[in-house]
Design an enzyme around this catalytic site. Structure first.
Site, mmCIF file in Angstrom:
data_model
loop_
_atom_site.group_PDB
_atom_site.id
_atom_site.type_symbol
_atom_site.label_atom_id
_atom_site.label_comp_id
_atom_site.label_asym_id
_atom_site.label_seq_id
_atom_site.Cartn_x
_atom_site.Cartn_y
_atom_site.Cartn_z
ATOM 1 C CG ASN A 44 -44.521 -16.695 -7.205
ATOM 2 O OD1 ASN A 44 -43.585 -15.744 -6.726
ATOM 3 N ND2 ASN A 44 -44.717 -17.231 -8.362
ATOM 4 C CG HIS A 98 -44.408 -18.708 -12.403
ATOM 5 N ND1 HIS A 98 -45.722 -17.873 -12.594
ATOM 6 C CD2 HIS A 98 -45.360 -18.781 -10.789
ATOM 7 C CE1 HIS A 98 -46.735 -18.200 -12.703
ATOM 8 N NE2 HIS A 98 -46.526 -18.621 -11.115
ATOM 9 C CD GLU A 143 -47.948 -15.360 -12.780
ATOM 10 O OE1 GLU A 143 -46.431 -14.670 -11.761
ATOM 11 O OE2 GLU A 143 -49.081 -15.300 -12.247
ATOM 12 C CD GLU A 174 -47.401 -22.806 -10.135
ATOM 13 O OE1 GLU A 174 -47.939 -21.909 -9.175
ATOM 14 O OE2 GLU A 174 -46.719 -22.120 -10.438
ATOM 15 C CB SER A 205 -56.358 -21.032 -6.673
ATOM 16 O OG SER A 205 -56.535 -20.413 -7.697
HETATM 17 C C1 PEP Z 1 -48.202 -19.135 -8.419
HETATM 18 O O1 PEP Z 1 -48.440 -17.651 -9.284
HETATM 19 O O2 PEP Z 1 -47.310 -19.895 -8.731
HETATM 20 C C2 PEP Z 1 -49.768 -19.078 -8.053
HETATM 21 C C3 PEP Z 1 -49.969 -20.541 -8.015
HETATM 22 O O3 PEP Z 1 -50.861 -18.480 -7.293
HETATM 23 P P1 PEP Z 1 -51.642 -18.197 -6.792
HETATM 24 O O4 PEP Z 1 -52.118 -19.373 -5.549
HETATM 25 O O5 PEP Z 1 -51.834 -17.129 -6.546
HETATM 26 O O6 PEP Z 1 -53.035 -19.191 -7.740
#
Ligand code: PEP
Length: 251
Positions: A9, A96, A98, A166, A212
């Site tokens: 992503n 998501h 965000e 997530e 992460s």
């Molecule tokens: C994401 O936004 O889906 C995500 C997992 O970001 P990151 O890997 O940077 O934590």
């Protein structure tokens, strides 16, 4: 046996030229090694067509980061699933954190998006996950179960659904859930899905972990029995790291 799936992503990163360069590098590296799991890339909307040109014939899926739930109309700034399909997308990410956090997406809106993606014949990655506050309050299970049920409300067949767990506190923070913390939530998502859709649908469902994920922790996470790959943010912006994560999913 579930086939693992790793999707990058890219969020609001990469110009069209940069997106073409990065996707070319990823496709090149995966062509040499051959990806043994399913792979997808979700660039920003303006780069979709260009990246589609790069990915055609590579077996790497093009994914969109978001969509609207109507086909067309007076929705300034929005993009419909039909438009995404024409741009070459086979997956769409919905809900998501965000989008939920910064753009006011409620579970009801996420559900409309999931329904629209599926009704147009594309596959959806439904994102769920608790905030740090919710984890500290001990309500992770309740929150995630609620998001899964709300996101799938009214959907009869989940063959084209992937769920991404997530934890919001692990996204872009460098903090990763331990593999056991992630496994526990993944197992409970699978139980929720089994109660809704039956054992077979639950055991066929792929549940990605996101938050992460890096080359250094991917293998341990992906080795857990209910973790079927990852949704990768930051680490998907470097071809070498993303490919290392894809390879970890193949092991
Ligand atoms: C994401 O936004 O889906 C995500 C997992 O970001 P990151 O890997 O940077 O934590």
């Amino acid at each position: 046996m579930r086939r693992k799936i790793v999707v990058g992503n890219w969020k609001m990163n990469n110009t069209i030229a940069e997106a073409i360069e990065l996707s070319s590098a990823i496709a090149e590296e995966l062509r040499d090694g051959g990806a043994s799991c399913e792979v997808g890339i979700a660039p920003a909307f303006p780069a979709l067509s260009g990246v589609h040109g790069v990915l055609e014939g590579t077996g790497i899926h093009l994914a969109a980061q978001n969509c609207h739930y109507e086909n067309d109309g007076a929705y300034t700034g929005e993009v419909s699933v039909r438009m995404l399909e024409e741009a070459g997308c086979s997956y769409v990410i919905a809900g998501h954190s965000e989008r939920r956090q910064y753009f006011g997406e409620t579970s009801a809106i996420v559900n409309l998006k999931v329904k629209k993606v599926l009704s147009e014949g594309l596959r959806v990655i439904l994102c769920v996950g608790e905030t740090l506050e919710e984890r500290e309050q001990g309500i992770t299970g309740e929150v995630v179960t609620g998001q899964v049920k709300d996101g799938l409300e009214g959907i009869a067949d989940i063959a084209d659904v992937v769920i991404a767990y997530e934890p919001v506190w692990a996204i872009g923070t460098g903090k990763t859930a331990t593999s056991q913390q992630a496994q526990d939530v993944h197992a409970s998502i699978r139980e929720t899905v089994a109660a809704l859709y039956g054992q077979q649908a639950a055991s066929d469902l792929r549940i990605q972990y996101g938050g992460s994920v890096k080359p250094s922790n991917a293998e341990e996470l992906f080795a857990m029995p209910d973790i079927d790959g990852g949704l990768i943010g930051g680490a998907s912006l470097k071809a070498e790291d993303f490919v290392a994560i894809v390879n970890a999913a193949g092991r």
